[in-house]
Write a protein that holds these residues in place. Structure first.
Motif, short mmCIF file in Angstrom:
data_model
loop_
_atom_site.label_atom_id
_atom_site.label_comp_id
_atom_site.label_asym_id
_atom_site.label_seq_id
_atom_site.Cartn_x
_atom_site.Cartn_y
_atom_site.Cartn_z
N LEU A 187 8.81 43.53 57.32
CA LEU A 187 8.01 42.72 56.42
C LEU A 187 8.80 41.50 55.99
O LEU A 187 10.02 41.42 56.19
N THR A 188 8.11 40.53 55.41
CA THR A 188 8.75 39.30 54.94
C THR A 188 9.37 39.56 53.57
O THR A 188 8.69 40.07 52.67
N VAL A 189 10.65 39.22 53.41
CA VAL A 189 11.35 39.49 52.15
C VAL A 189 12.04 38.22 51.66
O VAL A 189 12.71 37.53 52.43
N LEU A 190 11.85 37.93 50.36
CA LEU A 190 12.64 36.91 49.67
C LEU A 190 13.41 37.65 48.58
O LEU A 190 12.82 38.25 47.69
N PHE A 191 14.73 37.59 48.66
CA PHE A 191 15.63 38.44 47.88
C PHE A 191 16.57 37.56 47.08
O PHE A 191 17.02 36.52 47.56
N ILE A 192 16.90 37.98 45.87
CA ILE A 192 17.88 37.27 45.03
C ILE A 192 19.04 38.19 44.74
O ILE A 192 18.86 39.36 44.41
N THR A 193 20.25 37.66 44.84
CA THR A 193 21.44 38.42 44.46
C THR A 193 22.57 37.47 44.07
O THR A 193 22.58 36.30 44.48
N HIS A 194 23.51 37.98 43.28
CA HIS A 194 24.77 37.28 43.01
C HIS A 194 25.87 37.77 43.94
O HIS A 194 26.96 37.21 43.97
N ASP A 195 25.59 38.83 44.69
CA ASP A 195 26.59 39.49 45.52
C ASP A 195 26.53 38.91 46.93
O ASP A 195 25.58 39.16 47.68
N VAL A 196 27.54 38.15 47.30
CA VAL A 196 27.54 37.47 48.59
C VAL A 196 27.61 38.48 49.73
O VAL A 196 26.95 38.31 50.76
N GLU A 197 28.38 39.54 49.56
CA GLU A 197 28.46 40.56 50.62
C GLU A 197 27.08 41.18 50.85
O GLU A 197 26.67 41.38 51.99
N GLU A 198 26.37 41.47 49.78
CA GLU A 198 25.02 42.02 49.89
C GLU A 198 24.10 41.04 50.61
O GLU A 198 23.31 41.43 51.48
N ALA A 199 24.19 39.76 50.26
CA ALA A 199 23.35 38.75 50.88
C ALA A 199 23.57 38.68 52.39
O ALA A 199 22.61 38.65 53.17
N VAL A 200 24.83 38.67 52.81
CA VAL A 200 25.14 38.57 54.24
C VAL A 200 24.71 39.83 54.97
O VAL A 200 24.15 39.78 56.07
N THR A 240 33.67 35.87 58.34
CA THR A 240 33.50 34.42 58.52
C THR A 240 32.24 33.94 57.82
O THR A 240 32.24 32.90 57.13
N LEU A 241 31.14 34.68 57.97
CA LEU A 241 29.88 34.32 57.31
C LEU A 241 30.00 34.46 55.80
O LEU A 241 29.51 33.61 55.05
N HIS A 242 30.64 35.52 55.35
CA HIS A 242 30.86 35.74 53.92
C HIS A 242 31.62 34.56 53.32
O HIS A 242 31.25 34.04 52.27
N ARG A 243 32.67 34.12 54.01
CA ARG A 243 33.48 33.00 53.51
C ARG A 243 32.67 31.71 53.48
O ARG A 243 32.77 30.90 52.55
N ALA A 244 31.82 31.49 54.50
CA ALA A 244 31.02 30.27 54.56
C ALA A 244 30.06 30.18 53.37
O ALA A 244 29.91 29.13 52.74
N VAL A 245 29.40 31.30 53.06
CA VAL A 245 28.47 31.32 51.92
C VAL A 245 29.24 31.18 50.62
O VAL A 245 28.86 30.40 49.73
N LEU A 246 30.32 31.92 50.49
CA LEU A 246 31.12 31.89 49.26
C LEU A 246 31.69 30.50 48.99
O LEU A 246 31.71 30.04 47.84
N ASP A 247 32.12 29.81 50.03
CA ASP A 247 32.66 28.46 49.86
C ASP A 247 31.60 27.50 49.31
O ASP A 247 31.90 26.64 48.47
#
Length: 264
Positions: A187-200, A240-247
């Motif tokens: 299904l289509t999901v739009l999600f909010i989080t402060h946790d970058v690891e969770e987001a990735v 690498t992706l985690h660092r890109a978002v976090l930066d």
């Protein structure tokens, strides 16, 4: 990929005692059918305001939100919403909470009970169908909330920090559960989080918002294989992706703190 949800030029301002506060300005984002997109950003950047507008619980002062080409003008059963607070009815059992949503959606009593039972099974709570919210752990309550939101088959699932109040281990279990459900039902999901690891870990794409007034700063594609498994968190590709978002978020937090000149 066909666009399911389209946010165009979205703005939201609030009148306060100190004058006008602009929460969102010129937000543009498209979410494809069956895509999992996560919004991240510094505190106060407007993530929850944006989700509330998509849910139809708030009204923009500029721009539009469309779902399948139709404007979003208020709440609707085409959108399921899960908040950080569980919002369960304390006088109803786990099964009763899911049944209640289905009855409100027009299902017969027998059909509501059958569908509610199937969705509690989906989130692993069949054995707790007769338990009341006070008898459930935080993770169990959130599983009931997810089952309820999924039960009437919304076109889009909107989730605002749904695991933010949970302990780390329960949070990881909930992330894995949500990933399995999404990969099974797409299904289509739009999600909010402060946790970058969770987001990735969860997402197909991560949209990073600027400081207030919030807009989409950049979108990071998450090209990790599916099905996802939590051991991939330690992989070089994930890091690498985690660092890109976090930066991207860190750059915004430095500006927000007024340290951009000092750290230049």
């Amino acid at each position: 990929m066909t666009d399911k949800l389209v946010i165009s030029g979205l703005g939201r301002s609030f009148a306060t005692d100190r004058g006008e506060t602009v929460a969102l300005a010129g937000v543009d984002l498209a979410v494809g059918a069956n895509e999992f997109v996560t919004l991240v950003g510094t505190s106060g950047c407007g993530k929850s305001t944006l989700l509330s507008i998509v849910a139809g619980l708030d009204v923009p002062t500029a721009g539009t939100v469309t779902l399948d080409g139709r404007p979003v003008l208020g709440p609707g059963r085409d959108r399921g919403v899960v908040f950080q607070s569980y919002t369960l009815l304390p006088w109803l059992t786990a099964l009763g909470n899911v049944e209640f949503a289905l009855r409100e959606a027009g299902r017969s009593r027998a059909e509501a009970r059958e569908v509610a039972g199937a969705h509690l099974a989906l989130v692993g709570l069949s054995d707790f169908a007769s338990a009341y919210p006070a008898e459930l752990s935080g993770g169990m309550k959130q599983r009931v909330a997810i089952a309820r939101a999924l039960s009437y088959r919304p076109d889009v699932l909107l989730m605002d920090e749904p695991f933010g109040a949970l302990d780390a281990l329960t949070r990881h279990h909930m992330q894995e559960l949500l990933t399995r459900i999404w990969e099974r039902h797409r299904l289509t999901v739009l999600f909010i989080t402060h946790d970058v690891e969770e987001a990735v870990y969860l997402s197909d794409r991560v949209a990073v918002m600027t400081n207030r007034p919030g807009r989409i700063k950049t979108v990071v594609p998450i090209d990790l294989p599916r099905p996802r498994h939590y051991d991939m968190v330690a992989s070089p590709a994930f890091q690498t992706l985690h660092r890109a978002v976090l930066d991207e978020i860190r750059a915004e937090s430095i500006v927000a703190a007024g340290l951009d000149g000092a750290l230049a």
